[in-house]
Design an enzyme around this catalytic site. Structure first.
Site, PDB file in Angstrom:
ATOM      1  N   LYS A  17     -48.258  41.324  -8.876  1.00  0.00           N
ATOM      2  CA  LYS A  17     -48.651  40.040  -8.270  1.00  0.00           C
ATOM      3  C   LYS A  17     -48.670  40.143  -6.752  1.00  0.00           C
ATOM      4  O   LYS A  17     -48.064  41.026  -6.130  1.00  0.00           O
ATOM      5  CB  LYS A  17     -47.698  38.920  -8.700  1.00  0.00           C
ATOM      6  CG  LYS A  17     -46.209  39.158  -8.382  1.00  0.00           C
ATOM      7  CD  LYS A  17     -45.794  38.797  -6.978  1.00  0.00           C
ATOM      8  CE  LYS A  17     -44.327  39.055  -6.700  1.00  0.00           C
ATOM      9  NZ  LYS A  17     -43.945  38.832  -5.293  1.00  0.00           N
ATOM     10  N   ASP A 146     -39.585  36.292 -10.665  1.00  0.00           N
ATOM     11  CA  ASP A 146     -40.972  36.716 -10.827  1.00  0.00           C
ATOM     12  C   ASP A 146     -41.336  37.038 -12.271  1.00  0.00           C
ATOM     13  O   ASP A 146     -42.521  37.219 -12.580  1.00  0.00           O
ATOM     14  CB  ASP A 146     -41.253  37.953  -9.965  1.00  0.00           C
ATOM     15  CG  ASP A 146     -41.269  37.646  -8.472  1.00  0.00           C
ATOM     16  OD1 ASP A 146     -41.433  36.467  -8.119  1.00  0.00           O
ATOM     17  OD2 ASP A 146     -41.107  38.588  -7.677  1.00  0.00           O
TER      18      ASP A 146
END
Length: 311
Positions: A17, A146
């Site tokens: 990401k 995350d």
């Protein structure tokens, strides 16, 4: 073969990401910060293959990126994810996890979190535990901020510690060049540097909002699929702190921004730098420029889906 063991092995792919926006709130009494971030999942992937075993073990770790520092014990988030799933579902067997890594290690791109998300999905399928997506998300949040996004993928806004997710509407394709660096940045040190900077210069820059939020310009740019608009809205509160810890990154950031990138940003707490480009062709040209200068540079695009069974 029993119903609890429908597959001999399962391979799951999960994405890395980029935080295209990251606002860090005021330092809280517990030593943590609330965050507001816009995540985009990009086409650098972690593959985790889960195979039945009597114990919980990490098998092979391979990849296209340097693998120094990847643990094979309980510090590995994929192994922690498998053990958490077993404990929560009452599964009494074990698993071998083989990991193939394309996300830079300790690079601020969530590679370890992607491993954990992939391990959750792979073990759930391998063991036939049949958890809902909500169940998996709740377990993911216990593993790290995350990890839930690596399950979800696409584009999302994260608040709280970053694990309260809401999908964000995004159109089109965004092309990125990721400048990797083999020397990691300690996330706690980056936050400590930010706190120190705010303490020293609070009169000018403030101490962070009590309730941070993602700016409307960021969400509008993502909805429009407009790279130029998003480039103007990129922001990371940790960037100045990371560059103070790692001034060598500033030279690469300046080179990328002067060599065709629409904008550059530190990804998370770094050290990976993310350069947004106008097209795939522009990204390929910038990658070549950075590689020629001696920088390890990778091409990626987003948004892409979250953790999925493949093969």
């Amino acid at each position: 073969m029993s119903l609890a063991e429908p597959f001999p092995s399962v391979r799951v792919r999960a994405p890395g990401k980029i935080n295209v926006y990251l606002e860090v709130g005021r330092l809280m009494p517990d030593g943590y910060h609330d965050l507001a971030t816009a995540f985009q999942a990009v086409s650098l992937y972690e593959d985790v293959t889960a195979t039945h075993d009597d114990d919980f073990v990490i098998g092979s770790i391979t990849g296209t990126v340097p693998l120094i520092g990847v643990p094979k014990d309980d510090r590995n988030l994929a192994l922690a994810a498998a053990k958490l799933l077993a404990a929560e579902t009452g599964y009494h067997g074990g698993v071998r996890l083989d990991i193939a890594k394309d996300v830079p290690v300790s690079g601020g791109m969530g590679g370890g979190s992607a491993d954990a998300a992939a391990a959750l999905v792979a073990c759930d399928a391998l063991w036939g535990t049949g958890l809902t997506s909500g169940d998996l998300h709740a377990l993911a949040a216990r593993l790290g901020a995350d990890v839930p996004f690596a399950l979800l993928g696409g584009t999302a806004v994260g608040t709280g510690r970053g694990d309260n997710l809401n999908p964000a509407l995004a159109h089109g394709r965004f092309d990125w060049v990721l400048a990797a660096n083999p020397v990691g940045v300690s996330t706690p040190e980056a936050y400590a540097m930010l706190d120190r900077h705010r303490e020293e210069h609070g009169a000018e820059i403030g101490h962070g909002r009590d309730v941070p939020g993602v700016e409307a310009d960021v969400l509008h740019a993502l909805r429009q699929g407009d790279a130029r608009m998003l480039a103007a809205a990129l922001s990371n509160d940790l960037q100045a702190a990371t560059l103070r810890l790692r001034p060598d990154l500033s030279e690469v950031l300046e080179l990328g921004e002067s060599s065709g990138a629409l904008a550059g940003i530190v990804s998370g707490s770094g050290p990976t730098l993310a350069f947004l480009c106008e097209s795939a062709e522009a990204a390929a040209e910038l990658q070549q420029t950075l590689v020629t200068s001696g920088t390890d540079a990778l091409l990626a695009h987003g948004p892409v889906p979250g953790a999925r069974i493949v093969g």
